[in-house]
Design an enzyme around this catalytic site. Structure first.
Site, PDB file in Angstrom:
ATOM      1  N   SER A 116       0.852  -1.178   0.000  1.00 14.40           N
ATOM      2  CA  SER A 116       0.000   0.000   0.000  1.00 14.40           C
ATOM      3  C   SER A 116       0.893   1.234   0.000  1.00 14.40           C
ATOM      4  CB  SER A 116      -0.882  -0.007   1.246  1.00 14.40           C
ATOM      5  OG  SER A 116      -1.267   1.310   1.592  1.00 14.40           O
ATOM      6  N   LYS A 162       1.153  -3.187   4.896  1.00 11.17           N
ATOM      7  CA  LYS A 162       0.239  -3.962   4.067  1.00 11.17           C
ATOM      8  C   LYS A 162       0.934  -4.884   3.074  1.00 11.17           C
ATOM      9  CE  LYS A 162      -3.872  -2.986   3.484  1.00 11.17           C
ATOM     10  NZ  LYS A 162      -5.091  -3.639   3.905  1.00 11.17           N
TER      11      LYS A 162
END
Ligand code: ARG
Length: 469
Positions: free
Chosen positions: A289, A295
């Site tokens: 991300s 992420k």
């Protein structure tokens, strides 16, 4: 950019006006059907050779046309061929280019043939090859899955990896991870079969159907069919140029395959979450991300799940195009191609991605085993224990249901209940019995054909390996 200047149309004899620019734009298919150039030239080469063989064309004419077509093929492959929008589609682009190169004799190529013929034969050749290619790629993924199944029959400690089996996404009974892989292998094996069946059914050459009614020329359809690698010619000229069910079958096999791959995708997405923690996907096949540094997203699986939508849509799209068109050819049928190309490309890349990603993914055996033991997944085994001792299964079910209620109200597992609590539920039960009913025992017990017991799964793996050669 494609050229939009007009030269005289190959069909322009009866027309007094030029085609309106918007019509030109709307009507043209060359933007996408140029993908059929190999098939189109192969079809023309087979046709012209046959025309020579039956004496419709002179050997010298056949030679000139053949050499011209081969020349064009080379240029297209090299990327130096000029595709022109005013020449409408792949067929007329190639024929007009042939005329530019070899002159009027090019016009003899179209003797005893129509564009309806051409598009039908080109597209069949393409779809047949596409079906066989997807069959192969499906087989490759099967191979990968079978080898994953085999690998996980003995994890680090030599024991098979155990996974919670779900129904309604509620923990149901423990299964082997290998059994889960073999379930997808079974689906993929039918998917492969569907592609192969479809390829076999479409293995007929429409070439020589001509516009719709056949031709007065003494052509040899068996000859061109064989030259193009088809098993036989189509038996009816109206059907030959007017039917697209071969493409529908292909699209439907693609749709079912994607339905399966989207289930696999959903499980992959779920199992790789922090909350489940069953599966660690490789960095090479996940993305990050731009704002959240922690992420690691399962984009491949999500996209595969999402792309099932367009593949289903392509099937529905062509069904709707074909529905209600009168025999034989209608221009509506020009809409048959883009969806087929798209479904083919989509299925091919998703199959390849899973074949790469699965062997690089890591299953976290401790987590899956612990999860498989939670949720009273061995409750059926306790009931079976009582039933084996002669208690009617329905009564055993009731007894164990009561125990699960007691355990869940006090936040305990079945094996954490006291001897007294177990005996109170049924005199045949004890703490020892409850402790012996582990997930390993549960899995081992399911020896019925097709069940998850390690020996059954090993047999299934061996059978699949033998079938895959
Ligand atoms: N571009 C057309 C198609 O894809 C080729 C066949 C055209 N035939 C015709 N009679 N207009 O369907």
């Amino acid at each position: 950019m494609m050229k939009v200047t007009q030269d005289k149309k190959l069909w322009g004899g009866r027309f007094a006006e030029e085609t309106a620019p918007l019509v030109e734009l709307f009507n043209a298919s060359v933007g996408f059907d140029q993908r059929l150039y190999e098939q189109d030239i192969r079809g023309s080469l087979a046709h012209v050779a046959m025309l020579g063989r039956v004496g419709i064309l002179q050997p010298q004419e056949v030679e000139q046309i053949t050499a011209g077509l081969e020349d064009i093929l080379k240029d297209i492959r090299a990327g130096t061929f000029e595709w022109r929008l005013d020449r409408e589609d792949v067929h007329m682009n190639i024929e007009a280019a042939l005329r530019d190169r070899i002159g009027a004799v090019a016009g003899k190529l179209h003797t005893a043939r129509s564009r309806n013929d051409q598009v039908a034969v080109d597209f069949r050749l393409f779809v047949k090859e596409a079906a066989l290619e997807l069959a192969e790629l499906t087989r490759e993924l099967r191979r990968v899955m079978v080898s994953e199944a085999e690998k996980h029959l003995s994890s680090a400690d030599g024991q098979p990896i155990i996974l919670p089996g779900y129904t309604h996404l509620q923990v149901a009974q423990p299964i082997l991870l290998s059994h889960w892989f073999m379930a997808y292998t079974a689906m993929l094996s039918r998917d492969e079969g569907r592609f192969r069946d479809a390829a076999e059914r479409m293995d007929e050459s429409p070439l020589g159907s001509s516009a719709l009614a056949g031709t007065p020329w003494p052509i040899d359809r068996h000859d061109t069919a064989a030259a193009l690698g088809f098993a036989r010619p189509t038996p009816n000229s109206l059907d030959g140029v007017g039917s697209r069910d071969f493409a529908l079958e292909f699209l439907s096999a693609c749709a079912v395959l994607m339905a399966h791959l989207s289930r696999l995708s959903e499980e992959t997405v779920l199992y790789s979450t922090f909350e489940f923690g069953f599966l660690t996907l490789p960095d090479s096949h996940t993305t990050g991300s731009s704002i959240m540094p922690q992420k690691k997203n399962p984009d491949v699986s999500e996209l595969a799940r999402g792309k099932a939508g367009r593949v289903f849509g392509n099937l529905m799209g062509l069904l709707t195009v074909v529905k209600g068109t009168p025999l034989a050819y209608n221009k509506d049928l020009q809409e048959d191609k883009e969806g087929v190309f798209d479904s083919f490309d989509t299925c091919a890349i998703v199959l390849k991605l899973y074949a790469e990603m699965l062997p690089r993914s890591v299953w976290n055996a401790d987590t899956t085993r612990a999860a498989a033991a939670r949720g009273y997944s061995t409750a059926t085994d306790v009931a079976d224990f009582l039933a084996r001792a002669g208690v009617p299964f329905r009564e055993a079910h009731e007894v164990v249901g009561g125990l699960v209620g007691v355990a869940s109200r006090s936040g305990r597992q079945l094996w954490e209940l006291s001897d007294a609590e177990l005996k109170a539920a049924h005199p045949l039960l004890s703490a020892e019995v409850a402790r012996s009913l582990t997930v390993e025992e549960s899995v081992k017990g399911r020896r019925s054909f097709g069940g998850t017991a390690p020996e059954r799964v090993r047999e299934a793996v061996e059978a699949a390996k033998a079938a895959l050669g």
